[in-house]
Design an enzyme around this catalytic site. Structure first.
Site, PDB file in Angstrom:
ATOM      1  N   ASP A 108       0.777  -0.896   0.020  1.00  0.00           N
ATOM      2  CA  ASP A 108       0.744  -0.211  -0.085  1.00  0.00           C
ATOM      3  C   ASP A 108       0.600   1.434   0.016  1.00  0.00           C
ATOM      4  OD1 ASP A 108      -2.293  -1.843   0.453  1.00  0.00           O
ATOM      5  OD2 ASP A 108      -2.816  -1.166   2.383  1.00  0.00           O
TER       6      ASP A 108
HETATM    7  P1  NAP Z   1       0.767  -3.935   2.834  1.00  0.00           P
HETATM    8  O1  NAP Z   1      -0.173  -2.735   2.301  1.00  0.00           O
HETATM    9  O2  NAP Z   1      -0.137  -4.644   4.376  1.00  0.00           O
HETATM   10  O3  NAP Z   1       1.311  -5.385   2.342  1.00  0.00           O
HETATM   11  C1  NAP Z   1       2.197  -6.029   2.639  1.00  0.00           C
HETATM   12  C2  NAP Z   1       2.456  -6.752   1.859  1.00  0.00           C
HETATM   13  O4  NAP Z   1       3.467  -8.010   2.001  1.00  0.00           O
HETATM   14  C3  NAP Z   1       1.437  -8.102   0.813  1.00  0.00           C
HETATM   15  O5  NAP Z   1       0.938  -7.323  -0.053  1.00  0.00           O
HETATM   16  C4  NAP Z   1       2.329  -9.984   1.100  1.00  0.00           C
HETATM   17  O6  NAP Z   1       2.103  -9.443  -0.146  1.00  0.00           O
HETATM   18  C5  NAP Z   1       3.915  -9.213   1.246  1.00  0.00           C
HETATM   19  N1  NAP Z   1       3.411 -10.357   1.689  1.00  0.00           N
HETATM   20  C6  NAP Z   1       2.941 -10.189   3.324  1.00  0.00           C
HETATM   21  N2  NAP Z   1       4.134 -11.722   3.669  1.00  0.00           N
HETATM   22  C7  NAP Z   1       4.855 -11.273   2.867  1.00  0.00           C
HETATM   23  C8  NAP Z   1       6.049 -13.256   2.737  1.00  0.00           C
HETATM   24  N3  NAP Z   1       6.483 -13.363   4.105  1.00  0.00           N
HETATM   25  N4  NAP Z   1       7.112 -12.343   2.480  1.00  0.00           N
HETATM   26  C9  NAP Z   1       6.851 -11.608   1.588  1.00  0.00           C
HETATM   27  N5  NAP Z   1       6.187 -11.091   1.182  1.00  0.00           N
HETATM   28  C10 NAP Z   1       4.930 -10.969   1.936  1.00  0.00           C
HETATM   29  O7  NAP Z   1       2.011  -3.182   3.552  1.00  0.00           O
HETATM   30  P2  NAP Z   1       3.054  -1.985   3.709  1.00  0.00           P
HETATM   31  O8  NAP Z   1       2.819  -1.284   3.107  1.00  0.00           O
HETATM   32  O9  NAP Z   1       3.837  -2.047   4.724  1.00  0.00           O
HETATM   33  O10 NAP Z   1       1.388  -1.104   3.797  1.00  0.00           O
HETATM   34  C11 NAP Z   1       1.298  -0.651   5.490  1.00  0.00           C
HETATM   35  C12 NAP Z   1      -0.459  -0.448   5.637  1.00  0.00           C
HETATM   36  O11 NAP Z   1      -0.413  -0.544   7.119  1.00  0.00           O
HETATM   37  C13 NAP Z   1      -0.910   0.329   4.972  1.00  0.00           C
HETATM   38  O12 NAP Z   1      -2.041  -0.208   4.371  1.00  0.00           O
HETATM   39  C14 NAP Z   1      -1.300   1.517   6.076  1.00  0.00           C
HETATM   40  O13 NAP Z   1      -2.183   2.419   5.791  1.00  0.00           O
HETATM   41  C15 NAP Z   1      -1.950   0.239   7.583  1.00  0.00           C
HETATM   42  N6  NAP Z   1      -2.027   1.115   8.395  1.00  0.00           N
HETATM   43  C16 NAP Z   1      -0.182   0.755   9.193  1.00  0.00           C
HETATM   44  C17 NAP Z   1      -0.392   1.030  10.318  1.00  0.00           C
HETATM   45  C18 NAP Z   1       1.016   1.546  10.888  1.00  0.00           C
HETATM   46  O14 NAP Z   1       1.551   2.417  12.206  1.00  0.00           O
HETATM   47  N7  NAP Z   1       1.801   1.161  10.333  1.00  0.00           N
HETATM   48  C19 NAP Z   1      -1.509   1.735  11.063  1.00  0.00           C
HETATM   49  C20 NAP Z   1      -2.504   1.811  10.341  1.00  0.00           C
HETATM   50  C21 NAP Z   1      -3.081   1.037   9.051  1.00  0.00           C
HETATM   51  P3  NAP Z   1       1.221 -11.533  -0.805  1.00  0.00           P
HETATM   52  O15 NAP Z   1       0.500 -11.805   0.182  1.00  0.00           O
HETATM   53  O16 NAP Z   1       2.166 -11.809  -1.612  1.00  0.00           O
HETATM   54  O17 NAP Z   1       3.128 -12.039  -0.058  1.00  0.00           O
END
Ligand code: NAP
Length: 465
Positions: A389
């Site tokens: 994301d």
């Molecule tokens: P993300 O959008 O959740 O994407 C993580 C990606 O990691 C997934 O598409 C998944 O694809 C891949 N993945 C999962 N396990 C894996 C593995 N073992 N090996 C390789 N790839 C793997 O993560 P992000 O880009 O870090 O974004 C964070 C999200 O959380 C955002 O939507 C953000 O708004 C939300 N959020 C975060 C917080 C915070 O404080 N950090 C707070 C509120 C909301 P596959 O399944 O294809 O592997």
């Protein structure tokens, strides 16, 4: 009398030192270089707070306190060992326990004092109990959604916000009636039960993706209710610690909302994440280009400037130590390697910084989104490891996207983009990422730890240069 005064002085001194340590702890936690010191300061402050309270002259019998200490230890120690990716739900559980404690103490204090409760005391007691009760059930719901024992998607119905706000409104009206006349003791259970229901109803329409922000807000409520309890118990340390907790939780929620370009009301009432199933379903159809670890290693070895963008997938795979090996292998070859950190990458603020610091990656190589974004056009390879994301260009260009307006890492401006993930599945927000279909993007399908390990092996083995 003198002994009593001395013990009171000792208690106040211990509380003062604990308060100072809590403030220093928050200050030190704001930088990776001093974060460990910050954790220690917080731990010592809390130990002093507990020891000081045990010295309180009002305690006549330690039996129940000893039982509570054993029970708390039995629950607390295993909670300390959960995986880092489960910290948001673990934190929610801590808030639930804190809120339960605040509600029980507030209830006991009311029945000890009723019906002759002074107005100010009744105001603070009501605040403590309303915030405590709604935080209790709200936090349990949030933990359940994050742990996926409850459905993650928002559940909505017509007039939901009106129903929820009416519930809160009724609780406040009952509290006002009690302040005006505390002898209406039969009304008291209502300011516990209604907020308990409100806590559940408040979380039902909020999607799993917004839970970390909500937990941070519940953290703020738990802090405020503890501060109110401090007034009730005439305990200055509780007032200070509760106020710090309340303010820091609120600031954190605001920062998280800003990093997602969302307003507070949108997080709380926007039912974000509803499209999850349909949006994710469209992904497979469009073509993508994929590459092997050997090809990826050759491209990386030929680069001058590489930016690594870690995300939730790196955390789940526990790939940070392999990432460190990759960093070492590339820097040894003279490649300039930096890390681009999005404020909400992973599942909690600072998630990536903590993991990369654990792997001893130099702090000055970790650049925040605003610092790194200008570098991408001059970057040869943007290597995305389990992030999704936070790299989605739809946030910049697609006005219909649920994450439109969220600031992102501009990885698509790099000359080559490589993405390590296991499949074409969506990220936490449940939406498709057009980045994967660009001409300059190569998908590296596999587990983050395994794939990065393979690249490192290729780099050290065959000797591409
Ligand atoms: P993300 O959008 O959740 O994407 C993580 C990606 O990691 C997934 O598409 C998944 O694809 C891949 N993945 C999962 N396990 C894996 C593995 N073992 N090996 C390789 N790839 C793997 O993560 P992000 O880009 O870090 O974004 C964070 C999200 O959380 C955002 O939507 C953000 O708004 C939300 N959020 C975060 C917080 C915070 O404080 N950090 C707070 C509120 C909301 P596959 O399944 O294809 O592997």
């Amino acid at each position: 009398m003198r002994a009593l005064l001395n013990s009171q002085l000792l208690l106040e001194t211990i509380y003062l030192i604990a308060s100072m340590l809590f403030i220093l702890s928050l200050k030190w936690l704001s930088s990776p270089a001093s974060a460990r010191r910050g954790v220690r300061a917080g731990e010592i402050g809390m130990l002093l707070a507990v020891v000081g309270t045990l010295l309180h002259h009002g305690i006549v019998d330690y039996t129940w306190i000893a039982i509570a200490l054993v029970l708390g230890t039995v629950i607390g120690v295993p909670l300390g060992f959960v995986q880092m990716t489960a910290v948001p739900q673990r934190t929610a559980l801590s808030h639930a326990f804190g809120a339960l404690c605040v509600t029980l103490v507030g209830t006991a204090e009311f029945y000890l004092r009723a019906p002759a409760v002074p107005k100010f005391m009744m105001v603070v007691l009501s605040l403590e109990i309303i915030l405590g009760s709604l935080t209790l059930t709200g936090s349990l719901m949030a933990a359940g959604k994050l742990q996926e024992v409850l459905p993650q998607r928002p559940i909505t119905y017509k007039g939901q916000n009106l129903v929820n706000l009416s519930l809160l409104g009724i609780a406040i009206i009952v509290a006002v009636l009690l302040v005006l006349d505390p002898s209406r003791m039969s009304l008291f259970p209502l300011i516990i039960v209604i907020p308990l229901i409100f806590g559940v109803m408040m979380i039902v329409p909020i999607g799993g993706a917004d839970m970390p922000t909500v937990i941070s807000l519940l953290n703020s409520y738990a802090g405020l209710s503890a501060a109110a309890m401090g007034f009730v118990l005439d305990n200055k340390l509780l007032i200070v610690a509760g106020a710090l907790d309340g303010a820091s939780g609120f600031i954190l929620s605001v920062n998280m909302s800003k990093a997602m370009n969302r307003s507070f009301s949108n997080v709380l009432f926007g039912a974000f994440g509803q499209e999850q199933a349909t949006a994710a379903g469209k992904v497979e159809a469009k073509p993508v280009r994929s590459a092997t670890a050997e090809e990826a290693a050759a491209i990386l070895a030929a680069a001058n400037k590489v930016v690594i963008v870690p995300g939730y997938g790196m955390a789940v795979a526990q790939a940070q130590h392999k990432v460190r090996e990759l960093y070492d292998a590339l820097t040894k070859r003279g490649v300039d390697v930096k890390f681009g950190i999005h404020p909400v990458a992973g599942r909690m603020p600072g998630h990536m910084n903590v993991l990369l610091a654990e792997a001893d990656i130099p702090y000055d190589k970790l650049l925040d989104m605003d610092e790194i974004n200008g570098d991408f056009p001059q970057t040869d390879v943007a290597l995305i490891i389990g992030a999704n994301d936070v790299t989605n260009p739809a946030a910049r260009s697609d006005t219909t996207s649920p994450i439109y307006g969220m600031p992102i890492l501009d990885v698509d401006k790099a000359r080559t983009v490589m993405v390590i993930k296991r499949s074409m599945a969506a990220g936490f927000a449940g939406i498709e990422n057009p980045l994967y279909h660009l001409d300059r993007t190569l998908m590296l399908f596999g587990d983050a730890k395994g794939f990065v390990g393979n690249i490192v092996r290729e780099l050290s083995g065959a000797g591409h240069s």
